[in-house]
Design a protein around this motif. Structure first.
Motif, PDB file in Angstrom:
ATOM      1  N   VAL A 269     -51.643  11.722   3.638  1.00 40.05           N
ATOM      2  CA  VAL A 269     -52.917  12.157   3.072  1.00 40.05           C
ATOM      3  C   VAL A 269     -52.676  12.665   1.658  1.00 40.05           C
ATOM      4  CG1 VAL A 269     -53.946  12.802   5.290  1.00 40.05           C
ATOM      5  CG2 VAL A 269     -52.625  14.495   3.985  1.00 40.05           C
ATOM      6  N   THR A 270     -53.745  12.844   0.914  1.00 39.48           N
ATOM      7  CA  THR A 270     -53.675  13.523  -0.380  1.00 39.48           C
ATOM      8  C   THR A 270     -54.432  14.837  -0.260  1.00 39.48           C
ATOM      9  OG1 THR A 270     -55.648  12.367  -1.193  1.00 39.48           O
ATOM     10  CG2 THR A 270     -53.497  11.406  -1.728  1.00 39.48           C
ATOM     11  N   ALA A 271     -53.926  15.849  -0.948  1.00 45.78           N
ATOM     12  CA  ALA A 271     -54.554  17.164  -0.983  1.00 45.78           C
ATOM     13  C   ALA A 271     -55.004  17.441  -2.409  1.00 45.78           C
ATOM     14  CB  ALA A 271     -53.578  18.237  -0.509  1.00 45.78           C
ATOM     15  N   ASP A 272     -56.262  17.794  -2.567  1.00 44.93           N
ATOM     16  CA  ASP A 272     -56.859  18.006  -3.888  1.00 44.93           C
ATOM     17  C   ASP A 272     -57.313  19.455  -3.992  1.00 44.93           C
ATOM     18  OD1 ASP A 272     -58.146  17.831  -6.289  1.00 44.93           O
ATOM     19  OD2 ASP A 272     -59.671  16.398  -5.646  1.00 44.93           O
ATOM     20  N   ILE A 273     -56.948  20.114  -5.106  1.00 47.84           N
ATOM     21  CA  ILE A 273     -57.346  21.504  -5.335  1.00 47.84           C
ATOM     22  C   ILE A 273     -58.046  21.588  -6.682  1.00 47.84           C
ATOM     23  CG2 ILE A 273     -56.600  23.914  -5.525  1.00 47.84           C
ATOM     24  CD1 ILE A 273     -54.212  21.408  -4.051  1.00 47.84           C
ATOM     25  N   LYS A 274     -59.288  22.061  -6.698  1.00 41.68           N
ATOM     26  CA  LYS A 274     -60.034  22.189  -7.942  1.00 41.68           C
ATOM     27  C   LYS A 274     -59.445  23.310  -8.798  1.00 41.68           C
ATOM     28  CE  LYS A 274     -62.871  19.021  -6.568  1.00 41.68           C
ATOM     29  NZ  LYS A 274     -62.772  17.653  -7.122  1.00 41.68           N
ATOM     30  N   ALA A 275     -59.450  23.098 -10.113  1.00 39.96           N
ATOM     31  CA  ALA A 275     -58.823  24.047 -11.032  1.00 39.96           C
ATOM     32  C   ALA A 275     -59.352  25.477 -10.913  1.00 39.96           C
ATOM     33  CB  ALA A 275     -58.961  23.535 -12.472  1.00 39.96           C
ATOM     34  N   PRO A 276     -60.662  25.711 -10.764  1.00 41.63           N
ATOM     35  CA  PRO A 276     -61.146  27.096 -10.653  1.00 41.63           C
ATOM     36  C   PRO A 276     -60.645  27.817  -9.409  1.00 41.63           C
ATOM     37  CG  PRO A 276     -62.930  25.626 -11.292  1.00 41.63           C
ATOM     38  CD  PRO A 276     -61.796  24.756 -10.865  1.00 41.63           C
ATOM     39  N   TRP A 277     -60.164  27.059  -8.393  1.00 44.32           N
ATOM     40  CA  TRP A 277     -59.675  27.679  -7.168  1.00 44.32           C
ATOM     41  C   TRP A 277     -58.200  28.064  -7.254  1.00 44.32           C
ATOM     42  CZ3 TRP A 277     -62.030  23.392  -3.547  1.00 44.32           C
ATOM     43  CH2 TRP A 277     -63.427  23.493  -3.591  1.00 44.32           C
TER      44      TRP A 277
END
Length: 355
Positions: A269-277
């Motif tokens: 899988v890929t894990a994505d984290i938004k910059a503000p988080w």
């Protein structure tokens, strides 16, 4: 009524397609299929009589099953109640012939539509769901194609089946998977729906190589890895993945998402984290917080504006992480390029995408 463009729709190629259909093939593209579906839905609900609307809905469901599974008309008309599993969102085609039976996925919205329709009457497991004359179904398919502005024969069930196979192949679903979905005996029958040029081959190969390269180099704020653990709770589950660089990333998602994505240990899988988080902590402050993900990093660049500051960091495996914070917080940290720090983000901030 929808007007057909002057060019031949059978030779049209979608902007993102890797392959095109041979000029001799009658194929609807995804936009035309959507237009045809809207025409079917308008027709199915237009009668003031309830019995007529129910009759038309069964033909609409027949169309939707062919459109999304690529099944043959007779395979859909022979479906029994036991052949539809709405929890797993699959249908079993050619269910009476054990040698030819195949299980095919259906979209969530179609599963819900079938669930609603099946609630209207009580069914035994062996009840046939679509007892409709095939000739009548074909006539209605032809009529809706004409109402949509398409040539009459583009409503042929075999055209819909062919169109679905090309749509799946253009979407980069592997040829053997499409072959099994359609029940083709050999891959050649499936591949015959495509016209593959030398340029197409190079384009498809380059797309794969670029995607593979992005996985190795770890795109910004995105991790690619394998699921190593799933801890299931009453409502949500904790999923741990190990990245190619040896880092562990923890995500918490709903059990419904686990089922819908069919996640399991060993899957990529890929894990994505938004910059503000993404939070940034000093080198000695990583333990004094509740973030499940605490990763050592080096500051690469700090871009300060009046209100916000963008902090670019690099993890030990080379992954670049971008954090957006207030400039006031950034000034308090006094970060400079080369500083050792920690990247922090909670498990609820991680978005998982199945490969």
């Amino acid at each position: 009524m929808h007007i057909i463009p002057d060019e031949d729709p059978t030779t049209r190629r979608s902007p993102g397609a890797s392959f095109s259909a041979p000029p001799s093939a009658k194929v609807l593209d995804s936009v035309q299929m959507a237009e045809l579906e809207r025409t079917f839905r308008a027709w199915a609900t237009s009668s003031p009589r309830r019995d007529v609307r129910w009759s038309r809905q069964r033909i609409l469901l027949t169309f939707l099953l062919i459109r999304h599974t690529g099944a043959k008309l007779n395979e859909v008309l022979e479906l029994k109640f036991r052949d539809i599993d709405l929890e797993k969102r699959v249908v079993i085609l050619a269910g009476d012939d054990k040698d030819k039976a195949r299980t095919v996925e259906i979209p969530d919205d179609l599963a819900e539509e079938l669930r609603t329709a099946l609630k209207k009457t009580v069914h035994a497991p062996d009840d046939a769901l679509f007892r409709i004359d095939p000739a009548h179904v074909r006539r209605k398919f032809y009529e809706q194609a004409e109402a949509c502005g398409l040539p009459r024969d583009f409503g042929n069930p075999s055209t819909l089946r062919r169109s679905r196979s090309v749509e799946l192949l253009r979407g980069n679903l592997p040829l053997p998977v499409v072959q099994r979905m359609l029940g083709h005996s050999t891959p050649n029958l499936t591949a015959a729906h495509l016209d593959i040029s030398e340029e197409d081959v190079h384009h498809a190969a380059r797309q794969y190589m670029d995607r593979e390269s992005r996985r190795r180099t770890s795109a910004r704020n995105i991790f690619f890895g394998k699921i190593t653990e799933i801890v299931t709770g009453d409502i949500q589950s904790e999923v741990t993945l190990l990245t190619l660089g040896g880092l562990s990333v923890v995500a918490v998602i709903t059990n419904a998402s686990i089922r819908r994505m069919r996640l399991k240990i060993g899957m990529f899988v890929t894990a994505d984290i938004k910059a503000p988080w993404v939070l940034v902590a000093g080198s000695d402050a990583a333990e004094q917080n509740s973030a499940e993900n605490r990763l050592p990093a080096t500051v690469v660049e700090v871009g300060t504006e009046r209100v916000n500051t963008e902090i670019l960091l690099r993890l030990t495996d080379g992954t670049e992480i971008c954090s957006i914070t207030t400039s006031r917080s950034s000034r308090r940290l006094k970060l400079r390029s080369g500083d050792q720090t920690w990247v922090l983000f909670g498990a609820y901030c991680v978005i998982l995408n199945r490969e």
